[in-house]
Design a protein around this motif. Structure first.
Motif, PDB file in Angstrom:
ATOM      1  N   HIS A 147       0.836  -1.210   0.000  1.00 33.44           N
ATOM      2  CA  HIS A 147       0.000   0.000   0.000  1.00 33.44           C
ATOM      3  C   HIS A 147       0.869   1.257   0.000  1.00 33.44           C
ATOM      4  CE1 HIS A 147      -4.005  -1.676   0.317  1.00 33.44           C
ATOM      5  NE2 HIS A 147      -3.630  -2.454   1.310  1.00 33.44           N
ATOM      6  N   GLN A 148       1.924   1.252   0.783  1.00 30.68           N
ATOM      7  CA  GLN A 148       2.787   2.423   0.860  1.00 30.68           C
ATOM      8  C   GLN A 148       3.514   2.686  -0.452  1.00 30.68           C
ATOM      9  OE1 GLN A 148       5.166   1.453   4.304  1.00 30.68           O
ATOM     10  NE2 GLN A 148       3.801   2.585   5.648  1.00 30.68           N
ATOM     11  N   ASN A 149       3.768   1.640  -1.224  1.00 31.52           N
ATOM     12  CA  ASN A 149       4.475   1.781  -2.497  1.00 31.52           C
ATOM     13  C   ASN A 149       3.521   1.817  -3.699  1.00 31.52           C
ATOM     14  OD1 ASN A 149       7.018   1.775  -1.270  1.00 31.52           O
ATOM     15  ND2 ASN A 149       7.010  -0.443  -1.177  1.00 31.52           N
ATOM     16  N   ALA A 150       2.228   1.946  -3.437  1.00 36.07           N
ATOM     17  CA  ALA A 150       1.234   1.939  -4.512  1.00 36.07           C
ATOM     18  C   ALA A 150       1.410   3.143  -5.429  1.00 36.07           C
ATOM     19  CB  ALA A 150      -0.177   1.937  -3.915  1.00 36.07           C
ATOM     20  N   THR A 151       1.153   2.927  -6.698  1.00 34.03           N
ATOM     21  CA  THR A 151       1.239   4.012  -7.668  1.00 34.03           C
ATOM     22  C   THR A 151      -0.049   4.829  -7.650  1.00 34.03           C
ATOM     23  OG1 THR A 151       0.371   2.615  -9.427  1.00 34.03           O
ATOM     24  CG2 THR A 151       2.765   2.667  -9.147  1.00 34.03           C
ATOM     25  N   ASP A 152      -0.001   6.005  -8.232  1.00 35.46           N
ATOM     26  CA  ASP A 152      -1.151   6.907  -8.219  1.00 35.46           C
ATOM     27  C   ASP A 152      -2.343   6.403  -9.030  1.00 35.46           C
ATOM     28  OD1 ASP A 152       0.093   8.621  -6.511  1.00 35.46           O
ATOM     29  OD2 ASP A 152       0.708  10.040  -8.050  1.00 35.46           O
ATOM     30  N   ASN A 153      -2.161   5.326  -9.802  1.00 38.16           N
ATOM     31  CA  ASN A 153      -3.301   4.808 -10.565  1.00 38.16           C
ATOM     32  C   ASN A 153      -4.072   3.741  -9.783  1.00 38.16           C
ATOM     33  OD1 ASN A 153      -1.377   2.857 -10.772  1.00 38.16           O
ATOM     34  ND2 ASN A 153      -1.651   2.470 -12.942  1.00 38.16           N
ATOM     35  N   THR A 154      -3.723   3.545  -8.501  1.00 38.29           N
ATOM     36  CA  THR A 154      -4.490   2.654  -7.632  1.00 38.29           C
ATOM     37  C   THR A 154      -5.212   3.497  -6.585  1.00 38.29           C
ATOM     38  OG1 THR A 154      -2.719   2.361  -6.013  1.00 38.29           O
ATOM     39  CG2 THR A 154      -2.736   0.834  -7.905  1.00 38.29           C
ATOM     40  N   PHE A 155      -6.235   2.939  -5.973  1.00 38.10           N
ATOM     41  CA  PHE A 155      -6.991   3.654  -4.951  1.00 38.10           C
ATOM     42  C   PHE A 155      -6.066   4.110  -3.816  1.00 38.10           C
ATOM     43  CE2 PHE A 155      -9.304   3.859  -0.969  1.00 38.10           C
ATOM     44  CZ  PHE A 155     -10.387   4.653  -1.296  1.00 38.10           C
ATOM     45  N   CYS A 156      -5.274   3.177  -3.295  1.00 39.11           N
ATOM     46  CA  CYS A 156      -4.412   3.513  -2.156  1.00 39.11           C
ATOM     47  C   CYS A 156      -3.322   4.504  -2.536  1.00 39.11           C
ATOM     48  CB  CYS A 156      -3.810   2.239  -1.564  1.00 39.11           C
ATOM     49  SG  CYS A 156      -5.075   1.254  -0.738  1.00 39.11           S
ATOM     50  N   GLY A 157      -2.813   4.413  -3.738  1.00 39.99           N
ATOM     51  CA  GLY A 157      -1.812   5.369  -4.187  1.00 39.99           C
ATOM     52  C   GLY A 157      -2.397   6.750  -4.399  1.00 39.99           C
ATOM     53  N   ARG A 158      -3.560   6.796  -5.006  1.00 38.60           N
ATOM     54  CA  ARG A 158      -4.216   8.076  -5.306  1.00 38.60           C
ATOM     55  C   ARG A 158      -4.570   8.831  -4.024  1.00 38.60           C
ATOM     56  NH1 ARG A 158      -7.315   6.427  -9.293  1.00 38.60           N
ATOM     57  NH2 ARG A 158      -8.648   5.294  -7.881  1.00 38.60           N
ATOM     58  N   TYR A 159      -5.057   8.086  -3.006  1.00 39.33           N
ATOM     59  CA  TYR A 159      -5.493   8.728  -1.770  1.00 39.33           C
ATOM     60  C   TYR A 159      -4.468   8.629  -0.644  1.00 39.33           C
ATOM     61  CZ  TYR A 159      -9.915   9.154  -4.124  1.00 39.33           C
ATOM     62  OH  TYR A 159     -10.898   9.483  -5.030  1.00 39.33           O
ATOM     63  N   LYS A 160      -3.257   8.153  -0.957  1.00 44.66           N
ATOM     64  CA  LYS A 160      -2.159   8.066   0.016  1.00 44.66           C
ATOM     65  C   LYS A 160      -2.564   7.301   1.277  1.00 44.66           C
ATOM     66  CE  LYS A 160       0.236  10.750  -2.700  1.00 44.66           C
ATOM     67  NZ  LYS A 160       0.446  10.120  -3.982  1.00 44.66           N
ATOM     68  N   VAL A 161      -3.197   6.158   1.084  1.00 39.30           N
ATOM     69  CA  VAL A 161      -3.626   5.293   2.177  1.00 39.30           C
ATOM     70  C   VAL A 161      -2.400   4.517   2.668  1.00 39.30           C
ATOM     71  CG1 VAL A 161      -5.133   3.373   2.805  1.00 39.30           C
ATOM     72  CG2 VAL A 161      -5.956   5.148   1.253  1.00 39.30           C
ATOM     73  N   VAL A 162      -1.836   4.929   3.808  1.00 41.59           N
ATOM     74  CA  VAL A 162      -0.567   4.351   4.266  1.00 41.59           C
ATOM     75  C   VAL A 162      -0.576   3.881   5.723  1.00 41.59           C
ATOM     76  CG1 VAL A 162       0.822   5.635   2.607  1.00 41.59           C
ATOM     77  CG2 VAL A 162       0.357   6.627   4.840  1.00 41.59           C
ATOM     78  N   ASP A 163      -1.553   4.257   6.525  1.00 39.12           N
ATOM     79  CA  ASP A 163      -1.551   3.941   7.952  1.00 39.12           C
ATOM     80  C   ASP A 163      -2.540   2.834   8.301  1.00 39.12           C
ATOM     81  OD1 ASP A 163       0.305   5.967   8.516  1.00 39.12           O
ATOM     82  OD2 ASP A 163      -1.281   7.465   8.730  1.00 39.12           O
ATOM     83  N   VAL A 164      -2.043   1.780   8.932  1.00 44.50           N
ATOM     84  CA  VAL A 164      -2.918   0.745   9.484  1.00 44.50           C
ATOM     85  C   VAL A 164      -3.478   1.306  10.788  1.00 44.50           C
ATOM     86  CG1 VAL A 164      -3.046  -1.581  10.448  1.00 44.50           C
ATOM     87  CG2 VAL A 164      -1.546  -1.128   8.495  1.00 44.50           C
TER      88      VAL A 164
END
Length: 99
Positions: A32-49
């Protein structure tokens, strides 16, 4: 030993919630932390459990994930705050709120 979990992740401002299931939370968090901007988590910077539930059986974990995904945001936040009142980022290897 419980190896499967349902987790909820969020961005830094806690405006986005992401519910997932995995058998390796440390690896999944890095993905999730290394997700690219074309994924949901990358686009919204979802990084914290911010929430984790552990299960012995992956089938039970998947069922719980589906249940949580069907809930409204307010109910998810109430669940998270029950264990993690400050919505603090949970760190490995614990991924459990301890105080």
């Amino acid at each position: 030993m419980k190896h499967n979990c349902v987790y909820i992740m969020s961005n830094r401002s806690r405006s986005v919630l992401y519910v997932g299931v995995t058998s390796n939370l440390t690896r999944r968090r890095l993905e999730h932390q290394n997700a690219t901007d074309n994924t949901f988590c990358g686009r919204y910077k979802v990084v914290d459990v911010i929430y984790v539930e552990w299960f012995d059986n992956i089938v039970d974990a998947i069922a719980r994930e589906k249940q949580l995904k069907g809930q409204r945001r307010e109910r998810k936040l109430a669940l998270i705050r029950g264990r993690n009142p400050r919505l603090a980022s949970l760190s490995p290897p614990f991924f459990e709120f301890t105080g």
